[in-house]
Motif scaffolding. Structure first.
Motif, PDB file in Angstrom:
ATOM      1  N   PHE A 193       1.031  -0.942   0.518  1.00 29.76           N
ATOM      2  CA  PHE A 193      -0.804   0.249  -0.246  1.00 29.76           C
ATOM      3  C   PHE A 193       0.368   1.404   0.029  1.00 29.76           C
ATOM      4  CE2 PHE A 193      -2.418   2.774   1.710  1.00 29.76           C
ATOM      5  CZ  PHE A 193      -4.021   3.244   0.658  1.00 29.76           C
ATOM      6  N   GLY A 197       0.888   1.546  -3.027  1.00 38.16           N
ATOM      7  CA  GLY A 197      -0.771   1.748  -3.461  1.00 38.16           C
ATOM      8  C   GLY A 197      -0.868   3.130  -5.108  1.00 38.16           C
ATOM      9  N   SER A 198      -0.303   4.467  -4.575  1.00 41.26           N
ATOM     10  CA  SER A 198      -0.993   5.169  -5.148  1.00 41.26           C
ATOM     11  C   SER A 198      -0.843   4.889  -6.699  1.00 41.26           C
ATOM     12  CB  SER A 198       0.414   6.664  -5.086  1.00 41.26           C
ATOM     13  OG  SER A 198       1.646   6.283  -5.136  1.00 41.26           O
ATOM     14  N   LEU A 202      -3.463   3.067  -7.695  1.00 40.64           N
ATOM     15  CA  LEU A 202      -4.429   3.287  -7.765  1.00 40.64           C
ATOM     16  C   LEU A 202      -4.983   4.490  -9.183  1.00 40.64           C
ATOM     17  CD1 LEU A 202      -7.204   4.196  -6.368  1.00 40.64           C
ATOM     18  CD2 LEU A 202      -6.182   6.193  -5.517  1.00 40.64           C
ATOM     19  N   ARG A 240     -12.719   8.092  -9.343  1.00 40.91           N
ATOM     20  CA  ARG A 240     -12.107   7.900  -7.718  1.00 40.91           C
ATOM     21  C   ARG A 240     -12.308   6.523  -7.205  1.00 40.91           C
ATOM     22  NH1 ARG A 240      -7.411   9.751  -6.049  1.00 40.91           N
ATOM     23  NH2 ARG A 240      -6.241   9.423  -3.663  1.00 40.91           N
ATOM     24  N   GLU A 279     -11.075   2.779  -5.915  1.00 48.53           N
ATOM     25  CA  GLU A 279     -10.777   2.967  -4.644  1.00 48.53           C
ATOM     26  C   GLU A 279     -11.326   1.564  -4.403  1.00 48.53           C
ATOM     27  OE1 GLU A 279     -11.318   6.099  -2.148  1.00 48.53           O
ATOM     28  OE2 GLU A 279      -9.488   6.510  -2.174  1.00 48.53           O
ATOM     29  N   LEU A 313      -9.466  -0.803  -5.761  1.00 50.04           N
ATOM     30  CA  LEU A 313      -7.780  -1.350  -5.006  1.00 50.04           C
ATOM     31  C   LEU A 313      -8.443  -2.166  -4.044  1.00 50.04           C
ATOM     32  CD1 LEU A 313      -5.219  -0.963  -4.717  1.00 50.04           C
ATOM     33  CD2 LEU A 313      -5.664   1.651  -3.731  1.00 50.04           C
ATOM     34  N   GLN A 314      -8.999  -2.122  -3.305  1.00 54.57           N
ATOM     35  CA  GLN A 314      -9.521  -3.016  -2.262  1.00 54.57           C
ATOM     36  C   GLN A 314      -9.747  -4.341  -2.719  1.00 54.57           C
ATOM     37  OE1 GLN A 314     -12.679  -1.356   0.258  1.00 54.57           O
ATOM     38  NE2 GLN A 314     -12.975  -3.292   1.001  1.00 54.57           N
ATOM     39  N   LEU A 339      -6.116  -5.664  -3.245  1.00 54.43           N
ATOM     40  CA  LEU A 339      -5.174  -6.146  -2.604  1.00 54.43           C
ATOM     41  C   LEU A 339      -5.339  -7.566  -1.401  1.00 54.43           C
ATOM     42  CD1 LEU A 339      -4.756  -2.809  -0.461  1.00 54.43           C
ATOM     43  CD2 LEU A 339      -3.291  -3.509  -1.904  1.00 54.43           C
ATOM     44  N   ILE A 340      -7.135  -7.772  -1.683  1.00 57.30           N
ATOM     45  CA  ILE A 340      -7.616  -9.026  -1.011  1.00 57.30           C
ATOM     46  C   ILE A 340      -6.623 -10.539  -2.265  1.00 57.30           C
ATOM     47  CG2 ILE A 340      -9.618 -10.358  -1.155  1.00 57.30           C
ATOM     48  CD1 ILE A 340     -10.608  -7.117   0.325  1.00 57.30           C
ATOM     49  N   MET A 356      -1.487   9.980  -1.779  1.00 61.40           N
ATOM     50  CA  MET A 356      -1.921   8.399  -1.718  1.00 61.40           C
ATOM     51  C   MET A 356      -3.073   7.589  -1.035  1.00 61.40           C
ATOM     52  SD  MET A 356       1.071   6.972  -0.599  1.00 61.40           S
ATOM     53  CE  MET A 356       0.827   6.121   0.948  1.00 61.40           C
ATOM     54  N   PRO A 357      -3.212   6.791  -1.771  1.00 67.13           N
ATOM     55  CA  PRO A 357      -4.542   6.073  -0.983  1.00 67.13           C
ATOM     56  C   PRO A 357      -5.372   6.974   0.000  1.00 67.13           C
ATOM     57  CG  PRO A 357      -3.308   5.611  -2.567  1.00 67.13           C
ATOM     58  CD  PRO A 357      -2.423   5.733  -2.178  1.00 67.13           C
ATOM     59  N   ASN A 358      -6.958   6.615  -0.040  1.00 64.44           N
ATOM     60  CA  ASN A 358      -6.723   6.412   1.341  1.00 64.44           C
ATOM     61  C   ASN A 358      -6.978   5.466   2.156  1.00 64.44           C
ATOM     62  OD1 ASN A 358      -9.016   6.532   3.924  1.00 64.44           O
ATOM     63  ND2 ASN A 358     -10.860   7.659   2.601  1.00 64.44           N
ATOM     64  N   SER A 359      -6.450   6.191   3.147  1.00 61.74           N
ATOM     65  CA  SER A 359      -5.754   5.192   4.435  1.00 61.74           C
ATOM     66  C   SER A 359      -6.991   3.948   5.081  1.00 61.74           C
ATOM     67  CB  SER A 359      -5.170   5.062   5.725  1.00 61.74           C
ATOM     68  OG  SER A 359      -5.321   6.099   5.877  1.00 61.74           O
ATOM     69  N   ILE A 382      -8.806   2.109   3.304  1.00 65.59           N
ATOM     70  CA  ILE A 382      -8.814   1.142   1.861  1.00 65.59           C
ATOM     71  C   ILE A 382      -7.866  -0.191   2.772  1.00 65.59           C
ATOM     72  CG2 ILE A 382      -8.447   0.118  -0.183  1.00 65.59           C
ATOM     73  CD1 ILE A 382      -8.399   3.186  -1.096  1.00 65.59           C
ATOM     74  N   LEU A 383      -7.015   0.523   3.280  1.00 67.83           N
ATOM     75  CA  LEU A 383      -5.894  -0.612   3.690  1.00 67.83           C
ATOM     76  C   LEU A 383      -6.474  -1.046   5.132  1.00 67.83           C
ATOM     77  CD1 LEU A 383      -3.012  -2.191   3.737  1.00 67.83           C
ATOM     78  CD2 LEU A 383      -2.484  -0.504   4.555  1.00 67.83           C
ATOM     79  N   LYS A 442      -9.647  -2.068   5.698  1.00 63.37           N
ATOM     80  CA  LYS A 442     -10.999  -2.113   5.462  1.00 63.37           C
ATOM     81  C   LYS A 442     -10.630  -3.632   5.033  1.00 63.37           C
ATOM     82  CE  LYS A 442     -15.025   1.512   3.972  1.00 63.37           C
ATOM     83  NZ  LYS A 442     -15.112   1.866   2.200  1.00 63.37           N
ATOM     84  N   VAL A 443      -9.549  -4.193   3.673  1.00 63.46           N
ATOM     85  CA  VAL A 443      -8.989  -4.986   3.485  1.00 63.46           C
ATOM     86  C   VAL A 443      -8.315  -5.720   3.961  1.00 63.46           C
ATOM     87  CG1 VAL A 443      -7.260  -6.168   2.260  1.00 63.46           C
ATOM     88  CG2 VAL A 443      -8.336  -4.208   1.142  1.00 63.46           C
ATOM     89  N   GLN A 478     -11.149  -6.924   6.074  1.00 64.60           N
ATOM     90  CA  GLN A 478     -11.625  -8.546   5.939  1.00 64.60           C
ATOM     91  C   GLN A 478     -10.605  -9.736   5.688  1.00 64.60           C
ATOM     92  OE1 GLN A 478     -13.175  -6.493   2.195  1.00 64.60           O
ATOM     93  NE2 GLN A 478     -13.931  -9.116   1.320  1.00 64.60           N
TER      94      GLN A 478
END
Lengths: 185, 273
Positions: free
Chosen positions: A34, A38-39, A42, A52, A56, A59-60, A63-64, B59-62, B64-65, B67-68, B71
Motif C-alpha cells: 500500500f 498503492g498510489s 490506484l 476515484r 478505490e 484497489l481494495q 489488495l485482497i 496516497m490512496p485513502n488509508s 482502504i488498507l 478495510k482490507v 476483511q
C-alpha cells in the motif's frame, strides 16, 4: 505453484521484504504494498474505471486478491510491480464490465478527474506548507504533468489532448519533470 | 545495448505511470535484472514518485488498507471456525470408534479374566493336592501313633510281667519249622495264670491259629489256650502242677485237644530253681 521463501537480510530490498512477508502470510506485506505501490496502482485503475471512488473499491479488491494469491507470485517471471499491475488492470477491467459500474459511470463523467487535486483544500496548514515548499521548486506545468500521469489516471495521450500538446512533447516534459523531482527528493 | 539512450527514451517513466503493456513491462523487468544502471534508475524514479505522493497527499485513502485488513481478519476467523466445525463433525464414524474402543476394552478384560481364572484354578489344585498330602500324612502319623501306642502297651505289659516277682518267665525259641521265631510265657506261681507275649511268630495261614501247650514230665501236652496273633500280652488258661516246658503249635482255628507236635513253632523250658 508455491515458491521457496526468499532469504531475508538487512541488505534486502523493499521488494524482497514484501515478497518474503507475502509468502509468510504476514500482513506487513499489504501495508508495504500500500505504501510503496498503492498510489501507482490506484492511478492505473483510475485510467480504466474513470472515477476515484470506483478506483478505490477496485484497489481494495486488488489488495485482497494479492493476499489470497500471494503464493502464486513467481519472482523469476518479473518484478512484483509488474505482477501487481497485471492484477490491478484485470480487476479494473472486470469492474467496468459490471452493471453497477455502467449505471454510475455516466453521472461521474461530468466531473473532471482533475478535481481530485482539490483535496489539497482539506490539508492541514502544516502539511500544506511543507508540500508547497517542495512543490514550489517544480514549475506549475511539471507538477501538473506528474499528478496527471502518476496519480490522476491520465494516459499520456489524454494529457496531450487535455493540455493541447503533441504526445512527444508530453513525454519529454514528463521526463524533465521526473528529473526535477528526483533532484528534489 | 545503449543504456543511456534506453533510459533517455522515457520508458522507465512510462513503466511507473502504467503506460506500458504487460509484455513491455516484462521486457523492462528483464533488462532491469540484467543491467544495474537500469535497476538504479528504476529505484530512484520509484522513490521520487512515492515521496511526491506522500508529500502531496496523493496516497490512496488509508481506510482502504484498514478495510482490507478487517476483511482478511474476518476471512481468517471464518476459516478458523470452519476448520473447528469440520474437526468437530465426526458423527459418522465416532460410534464405530467407540465400538472399537469397547471391543478392545472387553477383549483386554476377557484376557485378564481368563488369565486370573487359570492362575486361581492352578492355585486351587495345588492347595487341594497339598490338603490331600497333609491328610495322607495325618493318616500315616495316626497309624504311626497307633502303632507306637500298641508297641508301648506291649512293652508296658511285658515290663509289668517281667517285673512281677510272682511270674516265672519262659522264653520260647524257634524250632525247625520257624528257626527265627520267638515268644515269651509268664506263669504266675500264685494265681497259676498263664500269659503269652509274641515276639516274632509268622502270620498264621487262613483258618489256623496258634495254641500254647504246657508240658509236664511224662504226660501229654496240656492245652493252655489259643491266642490271637498280636503283640499284646494275652492272658490264657490257669495251669497248675509240675510244668517242665511250654510250646506253641499251629492248629486249626479254635484250637485242638491234641497238640500237632510236628507243627511246633517255638518251645522253652522252665529254669530249674
Amino acid at each position: 505453484m508455491l515458491h521457496t521463501l526468499p532469504h531475508l537480510t538487512h541488505k534486502s530490498s523493499t521488494e524482497d521484504r514484501i515478497v518474503y512477508f507475502l509468502f509468510d502470510r504476514d500482513k506487513k506485506a499489504l501495508s508495504l504494498i500500500f505504501e510503496r505501490y498503492g498510489s501507482l496502482l490506484l492511478n492505473v485503475i483510475l485510467k480504466v474505471v474513470g472515477d476515484r471512488q470506483s478506483a478505490e473499491d477496485v484497489l481494495q479488491q486488488v489488495l485482497i486478491k494479492v493476499w489470497n494469491k500471494g503464493h502464486t507470485y513467481n519472482p523469476e517471471r518479473g518484478t512484483l510491480f509488474t505482477w501487481l499491475m497485471r492484477i490491478s488492470k484485470n480487476a479494473a477491467l472486470d469492474q467496468r464490465k459490471t452493471k453497477d459500474f455502467r449505471m454510475t459511470s455516466t453521472s461521474m463523467e461530468a466531473q473532471s478527474v482533475v478535481s481530485i487535486s482539490n483535496d489539497f483544500s482539506e490539508e492541514s496548514h502544516a502539511i500544506r506548507m511543507e508540500t508547497e515548499q517542495m512543490i514550489s521548486h517544480l514549475s506549475w506545468e511539471h507538477e501538473k504533468l506528474i499528478k496527471m500521469s502518476y496519480f490522476e489516471g491520465y494516459s499520456h495521450a489524454e494529457i496531450a489532448k487535455n493540455l493541447n500538446m503533441p504526445l512527444g512533447t508530453v513525454k519529454s516534459k514528463i521526463r524533465i519533470a521526473i528529473g526535477q523531482l528526483r533532484a528534489l527528493v | 545495448m545503449n543504456i543511456e539512450k534506453y533510459l533517455a527514451s522515457g520508458v522507465i517513466d512510462s513503466y511507473w505511470a502504467g503506460e506500458l503493456s504487460d509484455e513491455e513491462m516484462q521486457e523492462v523487468d528483464a533488462l532491469t535484472m540484467e543491467f544495474p544502471q537500469i535497476q538504479s534508475e528504476m529505484d530512484e524514479i520509484h522513490e521520487a514518485i512515492v515521496q511526491f505522493a506522500k508529500d502531496t497527499q496523493n496516497m490512496p485513502n488509508s481506510e482502504i488498507l484498514q478495510k482490507v485488513e478487517l476483511q482478511i481478519g474476518h476471512s481468517e476467523q471464518e476459516a478458523f471456525l470452519k476448520v473447528l466445525e469440520e474437526t468437530q463433525e465426526e458423527p459418522d464414524y465416532k460410534p464405530l470408534n467407540m465400538i472399537n474402543v469397547w471391543s478392545i476394552a472387553a477383549t483386554i478384560l476377557l484376557i485378564f479374566s481368563v488369565s486370573f481364572n487359570y492362575i486361581f484354578y492352578q492355585k486351587a489344585r495345588d492347595v487341594q493336592h497339598q490338603i490331600q498330602a497333609l491328610n495322607m500324612e495325618n493318616t500315616q502319623l495316626a497309624e504311626q501313633v497307633g502303632q507306637n501306642k500298641a508297641a508301648l502297651q506291649y512293652a508296658e505289659g511285658r515290663m509289668a510281667h517281667l517285673l512281677n516277682e510272682d511270674n516265672i518267665h519262659v522264653h520260647m525259641v524257634g524250632l525247625a519249622v520257624a528257626p527265627d521265631a520267638s515268644a515269651d510265657v509268664f506263669w504266675n506261681r500264685v494265681s497259676n495264670n498263664v500269659f503269652i507275649s509274641i515276639e516274632d511268630l509268622p502270620e498264621p495261614p487262613h483258618g489256623h491259629q496258634y495254641q500254647l501247650w504246657a508240658i509236664k514230665p511224662g504226660k501229654a501236652p496240656v492245652d493252655a489256650g489259643v491266642f490271637e496273633h498280636t503283640k499284646n500280652v494275652q492272658q490264657l488258661k490257669v495251669i497248675t502242677g509240675n510244668i517242665e516246658a511250654f510250646a506253641v503249635t499251629l492248629e486249626k482255628e479254635g484250637g485242638s485237644p491234641v497238640a500237632t507236635v510236628n507243627q511246633t513253632f517255638v518251645k522253652g523250658f522252665l529254669k530249674k530253681s
